[in-house]
Scaffold this motif. Structure first.
Motif, PDB file in Angstrom:
ATOM      1  N   ALA A   1       0.828  -1.202   0.000  1.00  0.00           N
ATOM      2  CA  ALA A   1       0.000   0.000   0.000  1.00  0.00           C
ATOM      3  C   ALA A   1       0.863   1.254   0.000  1.00  0.00           C
ATOM      4  CB  ALA A   1      -0.938  -0.016   1.204  1.00  0.00           C
ATOM      5  N   ALA A   2       1.936   1.246   0.787  1.00  0.00           N
ATOM      6  CA  ALA A   2       2.829   2.400   0.826  1.00  0.00           C
ATOM      7  C   ALA A   2       3.506   2.613  -0.522  1.00  0.00           C
ATOM      8  CB  ALA A   2       3.876   2.202   1.923  1.00  0.00           C
ATOM      9  N   GLU A   3       3.853   1.513  -1.179  1.00  0.00           N
ATOM     10  CA  GLU A   3       4.476   1.608  -2.511  1.00  0.00           C
ATOM     11  C   GLU A   3       3.521   2.230  -3.522  1.00  0.00           C
ATOM     12  OE1 GLU A   3       7.871   0.731  -5.030  1.00  0.00           O
ATOM     13  OE2 GLU A   3       7.615   0.513  -2.869  1.00  0.00           O
ATOM     14  N   LEU A   4       2.267   1.806  -3.486  1.00  0.00           N
ATOM     15  CA  LEU A   4       1.271   2.332  -4.425  1.00  0.00           C
ATOM     16  C   LEU A   4       0.935   3.791  -4.119  1.00  0.00           C
ATOM     17  CD1 LEU A   4      -1.092  -0.767  -4.676  1.00  0.00           C
ATOM     18  CD2 LEU A   4       0.341   0.167  -6.489  1.00  0.00           C
ATOM     19  N   ARG A   5       0.859   4.131  -2.852  1.00  0.00           N
ATOM     20  CA  ARG A   5       0.574   5.526  -2.496  1.00  0.00           C
ATOM     21  C   ARG A   5       1.698   6.451  -2.936  1.00  0.00           C
ATOM     22  NH1 ARG A   5      -1.577   4.027   3.581  1.00  0.00           N
ATOM     23  NH2 ARG A   5      -3.573   3.138   2.930  1.00  0.00           N
ATOM     24  N   GLY A   6       2.915   5.905  -2.997  1.00  0.00           N
ATOM     25  CA  GLY A   6       4.030   6.699  -3.500  1.00  0.00           C
ATOM     26  C   GLY A   6       3.889   7.029  -4.975  1.00  0.00           C
ATOM     27  N   LEU A   7       3.102   6.227  -5.707  1.00  0.00           N
ATOM     28  CA  LEU A   7       2.854   6.488  -7.126  1.00  0.00           C
ATOM     29  C   LEU A   7       1.654   7.391  -7.349  1.00  0.00           C
ATOM     30  CD1 LEU A   7       3.387   2.851  -8.502  1.00  0.00           C
ATOM     31  CD2 LEU A   7       5.044   4.735  -8.479  1.00  0.00           C
ATOM     32  N   ASP A   8       0.893   7.642  -6.284  1.00  0.00           N
ATOM     33  CA  ASP A   8      -0.298   8.491  -6.359  1.00  0.00           C
ATOM     34  C   ASP A   8       0.100   9.933  -6.071  1.00  0.00           C
ATOM     35  OD1 ASP A   8      -2.797   9.647  -6.291  1.00  0.00           O
ATOM     36  OD2 ASP A   8      -3.327   8.803  -4.324  1.00  0.00           O
ATOM     37  N   LEU A   9       0.309  10.703  -7.123  1.00  0.00           N
ATOM     38  CA  LEU A   9       0.810  12.071  -6.965  1.00  0.00           C
ATOM     39  C   LEU A   9      -0.299  13.059  -6.655  1.00  0.00           C
ATOM     40  CD1 LEU A   9       3.387  12.165  -9.916  1.00  0.00           C
ATOM     41  CD2 LEU A   9       3.754  11.504  -7.522  1.00  0.00           C
ATOM     42  N   THR A  10      -1.562  12.692  -6.869  1.00  0.00           N
ATOM     43  CA  THR A  10      -2.676  13.620  -6.664  1.00  0.00           C
ATOM     44  C   THR A  10      -3.422  13.380  -5.352  1.00  0.00           C
ATOM     45  OG1 THR A  10      -4.234  12.185  -7.844  1.00  0.00           O
ATOM     46  CG2 THR A  10      -3.011  13.788  -9.157  1.00  0.00           C
ATOM     47  N   GLY A  11      -3.120  12.285  -4.656  1.00  0.00           N
ATOM     48  CA  GLY A  11      -3.822  11.985  -3.420  1.00  0.00           C
ATOM     49  C   GLY A  11      -5.239  11.508  -3.629  1.00  0.00           C
ATOM     50  N   SER A  12      -5.543  10.980  -4.801  1.00  0.00           N
ATOM     51  CA  SER A  12      -6.899  10.531  -5.134  1.00  0.00           C
ATOM     52  C   SER A  12      -7.138   9.074  -4.783  1.00  0.00           C
ATOM     53  CB  SER A  12      -7.165  10.742  -6.629  1.00  0.00           C
ATOM     54  OG  SER A  12      -6.293   9.928  -7.407  1.00  0.00           O
ATOM     55  N   GLY A  13      -6.082   8.372  -4.314  1.00  0.00           N
ATOM     56  CA  GLY A  13      -6.229   6.946  -4.043  1.00  0.00           C
ATOM     57  C   GLY A  13      -6.191   6.107  -5.305  1.00  0.00           C
ATOM     58  N   ARG A  14      -5.660   6.687  -6.369  1.00  0.00           N
ATOM     59  CA  ARG A  14      -5.615   6.025  -7.664  1.00  0.00           C
ATOM     60  C   ARG A  14      -4.237   6.189  -8.305  1.00  0.00           C
ATOM     61  NH1 ARG A  14     -10.587   7.583  -6.510  1.00  0.00           N
ATOM     62  NH2 ARG A  14     -12.427   6.693  -7.524  1.00  0.00           N
ATOM     63  N   VAL A  15      -3.884   5.197  -9.124  1.00  0.00           N
ATOM     64  CA  VAL A  15      -2.627   5.246  -9.869  1.00  0.00           C
ATOM     65  C   VAL A  15      -2.938   4.917 -11.324  1.00  0.00           C
ATOM     66  CG1 VAL A  15      -0.326   4.262 -10.131  1.00  0.00           C
ATOM     67  CG2 VAL A  15      -1.304   4.518  -7.853  1.00  0.00           C
ATOM     68  N   PRO A  16      -2.463   5.728 -12.278  1.00  0.00           N
ATOM     69  CA  PRO A  16      -2.689   5.398 -13.682  1.00  0.00           C
ATOM     70  C   PRO A  16      -2.186   3.992 -13.998  1.00  0.00           C
ATOM     71  CG  PRO A  16      -1.846   7.625 -13.487  1.00  0.00           C
ATOM     72  CD  PRO A  16      -1.757   7.017 -12.117  1.00  0.00           C
ATOM     73  N   LEU A  17      -2.965   3.246 -14.754  1.00  0.00           N
ATOM     74  CA  LEU A  17      -2.610   1.857 -15.041  1.00  0.00           C
ATOM     75  C   LEU A  17      -1.306   1.752 -15.815  1.00  0.00           C
ATOM     76  CD1 LEU A  17      -3.290  -1.127 -14.933  1.00  0.00           C
ATOM     77  CD2 LEU A  17      -4.750  -0.829 -16.943  1.00  0.00           C
ATOM     78  N   ASP A  18      -1.058   2.688 -16.723  1.00  0.00           N
ATOM     79  CA  ASP A  18       0.188   2.617 -17.490  1.00  0.00           C
ATOM     80  C   ASP A  18       1.401   2.837 -16.592  1.00  0.00           C
ATOM     81  OD1 ASP A  18      -0.553   5.267 -17.080  1.00  0.00           O
ATOM     82  OD2 ASP A  18       0.536   5.969 -18.849  1.00  0.00           O
ATOM     83  N   LYS A  19       1.253   3.654 -15.552  1.00  0.00           N
ATOM     84  CA  LYS A  19       2.354   3.845 -14.597  1.00  0.00           C
ATOM     85  C   LYS A  19       2.588   2.567 -13.794  1.00  0.00           C
ATOM     86  CE  LYS A  19       2.828   7.748 -12.514  1.00  0.00           C
ATOM     87  NZ  LYS A  19       2.659   8.931 -11.599  1.00  0.00           N
ATOM     88  N   LEU A  20       1.512   1.865 -13.495  1.00  0.00           N
ATOM     89  CA  LEU A  20       1.637   0.603 -12.768  1.00  0.00           C
ATOM     90  C   LEU A  20       2.376  -0.424 -13.625  1.00  0.00           C
ATOM     91  CD1 LEU A  20       0.371   0.429  -9.940  1.00  0.00           C
ATOM     92  CD2 LEU A  20      -1.358  -1.085 -10.881  1.00  0.00           C
TER      93      LEU A  20
END
Length: 280
Positions: A5-24
């Motif tokens: 979860a911490a790793e994914l939140r580090g990819l969330d630059l907007t704080g929306s609880g979401r990460v673009p799939l292409d970035k994943l």
């Protein structure tokens, strides 16, 4: 689970609880976590946000709670990641001690609740405040705590802790066994590379857009139906019971009348025989 979860939140630059799939999909193979779930898998478990014209995004909490992250399972149980939202809900339940609450009470309580990604106290965005009041107006001034709309509201208040309440067509997709055999939860390296190339032409999601694009007014009130059904059942049984009591009372009165008549007739005849002629 917490480290992921911490790793994914580090990819969330907007704080929306979401990460673009292409970035994943673009994470290097040397990274701590390499994400390779297919779009079909993410879509079915409710982890893929495709509600806007921007790039599809992965809902962090829905993804973490997904069956691909379960470390053990059987026909009786599965060992999967827990939801941090359950702790937040328990805190609310302990303070409210009722199945419903006013919007004013909830705004005060939630505004003073902290989580792993949120520090309290804080002022909630006006659009989220308006959404909660709308939910309360829909339910005669009270917000049902265990209903879909409040769960959705909690998701946008705590996007990194509370999952989006996606209505799945088949609950079996949330079981690890569903994705064994021909149903594959992973995408091949070729599929991921092709998706990254195609996503390069799509616009990025704007800050605040997920709320406007993903809010759904569908409500589910499973717990509210039970008291109503029990109430109707009570009065139905009471009505039928009263009718049965009236019928039995009438029947018993009739039986008593039938028994009394022969009895009284015989007693009268017996008393007549016992009358002695008086002497003159």
């Amino acid at each position: 689970c917490r480290q992921m979860a911490a790793e994914l939140r580090g990819l969330d630059l907007t704080g929306s609880g979401r990460v673009p799939l292409d970035k994943l999909y673009s994470q290097p193979t040397s990274a701590t976590y390499v994400f390779h779930e297919s779009t079909e898998y993410l879509r079915q478990i409710g982890a893929l946000d495709e509600g806007s014209n921007a790039k599809p995004q992965v809902r962090i909490t829905n993804y973490i709670m997904g069956p691909s992250n379960c470390i053990a399972s059987s026909s009786y149980f599965s060992v999967c990641c827990l939801s941090e939202c359950e702790g937040l809900m328990r805190e609310l339940e302990q303070k409210i001690r009722a199945p419903t609450a006013s919007a004013e009470q909830l705004l005060e309580l939630v505004g003073n609740m902290s989580s792993s990604s949120v520090e309290a106290p804080r002022d909630l965005p006006e659009m989220l405040v308006d959404k909660l009041w709308t939910i309360a107006d829909r339910h005669s001034g009270k917000v049902p705590l265990h209903a879909r709309l409040f769960a959705q509201w909690m998701h946008f208040v705590f996007p990194s802790e509370c999952p989006y309440p996606h209505a799945v067509e088949d609950p079996a997709v949330l079981r690890p066994s569903h994705w064994s055999g021909q149903r594959q939860a992973t995408a091949t390296e070729e599929e991921r590379t092709r998706y990254i190339s195609e996503s390069a032409l799509q616009p990025e999601a704007a800050l605040g857009e997920p709320l406007l694009s993903q809010w759904d007014d569908l409500e589910v009130l499973l717990l509210e139906d039970l008291p109503l059904r029990g109430h109707k059942l009570f009065w139905t049984l009471l009505r039928h019971g009263a009718m049965a009591f009236a019928f039995l009372s009438t029947l018993l009165a009739g039986l008593r009348a039938l028994v009394r008549l022969p009895c009284c007739g015989k007693r009268a005849q017996k008393e007549k025989r016992l009358v002695l002629p008086g002497g003159s």
